[in-house]
Design an enzyme around this catalytic site. Structure first.
Site, PDB file in Angstrom:
ATOM      1  N   LYS A   1       1.082  -1.190  -0.131  1.00 37.02           N
ATOM      2  CA  LYS A   1       0.031   0.149   0.134  1.00 37.02           C
ATOM      3  C   LYS A   1       0.964   0.823   0.198  1.00 37.02           C
ATOM      4  O   LYS A   1       0.091   1.874  -0.540  1.00 37.02           O
ATOM      5  CB  LYS A   1      -1.343  -0.008   1.255  1.00 37.02           C
ATOM      6  CG  LYS A   1      -2.158  -0.858   0.951  1.00 37.02           C
ATOM      7  CD  LYS A   1      -3.082  -0.721   2.347  1.00 37.02           C
ATOM      8  CE  LYS A   1      -4.568  -1.144   2.040  1.00 37.02           C
ATOM      9  NZ  LYS A   1      -5.710  -1.254   3.038  1.00 37.02           N
TER      10      LYS A   1
ATOM     11  N   LYS B   1      -9.566  -9.518 -10.444  1.00 34.52           N
ATOM     12  CA  LYS B   1     -11.095  -9.652  -9.914  1.00 34.52           C
ATOM     13  C   LYS B   1     -11.982  -8.476  -9.661  1.00 34.52           C
ATOM     14  O   LYS B   1     -11.463  -7.258 -10.730  1.00 34.52           O
ATOM     15  CB  LYS B   1     -10.218  -9.515  -8.808  1.00 34.52           C
ATOM     16  CG  LYS B   1     -10.903 -11.588  -7.814  1.00 34.52           C
ATOM     17  CD  LYS B   1      -9.180 -11.117  -6.704  1.00 34.52           C
ATOM     18  CE  LYS B   1     -10.673 -10.478  -5.109  1.00 34.52           C
ATOM     19  NZ  LYS B   1     -10.084 -10.385  -4.456  1.00 34.52           N
TER      20      LYS B   1
ATOM     21  N   LYS C   1     -14.124  -2.230  -8.031  1.00 34.45           N
ATOM     22  CA  LYS C   1     -14.369  -1.094  -7.624  1.00 34.45           C
ATOM     23  C   LYS C   1     -13.674  -0.415  -8.796  1.00 34.45           C
ATOM     24  O   LYS C   1     -13.400   0.679  -9.002  1.00 34.45           O
ATOM     25  CB  LYS C   1     -15.178  -0.207  -6.533  1.00 34.45           C
ATOM     26  CG  LYS C   1     -13.575  -0.372  -5.363  1.00 34.45           C
ATOM     27  CD  LYS C   1     -14.476  -0.043  -4.142  1.00 34.45           C
ATOM     28  CE  LYS C   1     -13.692  -0.545  -3.302  1.00 34.45           C
ATOM     29  NZ  LYS C   1     -13.771  -0.997  -2.370  1.00 34.45           N
TER      30      LYS C   1
END
Ligand code: TRP
Length: 357
Positions: free
Chosen positions: A137, A220, A223
């Site tokens: 991240k 996958k 969003k």
């Protein structure tokens, strides 16, 4: 202070903790949490959330909408609260029964912050530095602000889990390391200060469907798709859902067995078959037997999905219209959560030997 090696420490529930909490509950305490980071989609539902609903009667289920975790990457006023409300409404809409499962917003239970700090002081800087999710991240946010919270996040997650004397945490592969650090922290704390926490276990949930993007079946459904065309949101209206399925990517094969379940060679078709099978409780192979053409498969899959999503969307809209009721449901959940959480913090403070207030 000497710490035992957590990898060789016993991992059964400590006796004091189990007599105060877990042995009184015949069903295993299960905790799953979700971040309020956006609109939930079909992949979330078929991959995980549906299992929460199916599991609520066989376990003592706690489900947190972890809004404090979302603060690690939030800088826009108003966003987190609105997303927390939408996420909670959707959890009720898909069928979590507030009488059965304990559904709460993390920030409504201040014990998360209290035990979060204790956990920050229980995990080491080295352990936090080895978390692959932090490395990923922070690398992705390279030019952005990287909060200290992004680094200490696993300590807050450990608190989430340990607060509820959790036996089982159903998680995907990406969260296994966070469960490991939680177990290590619990064992270490129990060794330092006496039996306090139940040692949780990661469990692999009954395999949910693997739902891929309708436009890019190699990745996958998410969003973060470039366009929304590959992602079916649970709030999408019937038109939008049908349009997305009709435009789903398949391939140009027109052979007699063009409709078959073969993830490697026919990823788009297989994705449709897997989705169709998941919403009708069949196997993808059984669904494949019924169709010869892509067009018919796409339409039928869209319709089968709608049969599941229509009632969810209606309940969701009703709940979002009645904010008072939603707030009440979340207060009930937070009340039940706090009963358990407050006792755990009290036990932890007492065992550490904090000066009583
Ligand atoms: N870290 C989890 C995720 O990103 C969310 C989470 C926070 C969680 N606290 C938890 C999951 C406790 C399970 C248990 O998906």
């Amino acid at each position: 202070m000497t710490d035992i090696d957590p990898t060789t420490a016993p991992t059964t529930a400590p006796t004091t903790a189990s007599t105060t909490a877990s042995t009184t509950a015949p069903k295993p305490r299960v905790l799953s949490c979700i971040q309020p980071t956006g609109d939930l989609h079909l992949g979330n539902y078929l991959g995980a959330l549906r299992n929460w609903v199916n599991g609520q009667h066989s376990s003592d289920a706690f489900h947190g909408v972890v809004d404090l975790h979302a603060l690690t990457v939030t800088d826009t006023p108003g966003q987190v609260g609105a997303a927390t409300l939408r996420t909670a409404a959707m959890l009720f809409a898909i069928g979590l029964d507030p009488e059965v499962a304990t559904v709460f917003a993390q920030s409504h239970v201040p014990e998360h912050n209290q035990l979060g700090w204790v956990m920050e002081c229980t995990v080491s800087y080295g352990e936090l530095s080895r978390m692959t999710q932090f490395k990923d991240k922070s690398a992705r946010r390279e030019q952005d602000f990287i909060s200290g919270g992004l680094f200490t996040y696993p300590a807050l997650q450990a608190a989430d889990i340990l607060l509820y004397d959790t036996n089982h945490v159903p998680v995907g592969e990406d969260q296994r390391q966070h469960i490991e650090i939680t177990r290590d922290a619990a064992v270490r704390f129990n060794h330092r200060f006496g039996d306090t926490f139940v040692i949780p276990e990661a469990v692999t949930p009954k395999a949910g469907a693997r739902v891929m993007s309708l436009q890019d079946p190699g990745s996958k459904m998410s969003k973060s798709d470039d366009s929304d065309a590959g992602c079916v949101y649970l709030v999408d209206d019937a038109n939008a859902v049908m349009k997305k399925f009709k435009r789903a990517v398949t391939d140009s094969d027109t052979g007699a067995d063009a409709v078959r379940f073969d993830r490697e060679n026919k990823p788009g078709v297989s994705n449709l078959l897997e989705i169709h099978a998941a919403v009708t409780d069949r196997t993808p192979e059984a669904v494949a037997d019924e169709y010869e053409q892509y067009g018919a498969l796409k339409v039928a899959t869209g319709e089968a999905v709608l049969a599941v999503l229509d009632p969810i969307r209606v309940r969701y809209a009703e709940l979002m219209e009645d904010r008072g009721e939603l707030a009440r449901l979340l207060r009930v959940g937070a009340g039940r959560a706090r009963e358990v959480a407050a006792a755990t913090v009290e036990r932890a403070y007492a065992n550490i030997g904090m000066l009583p207030a």
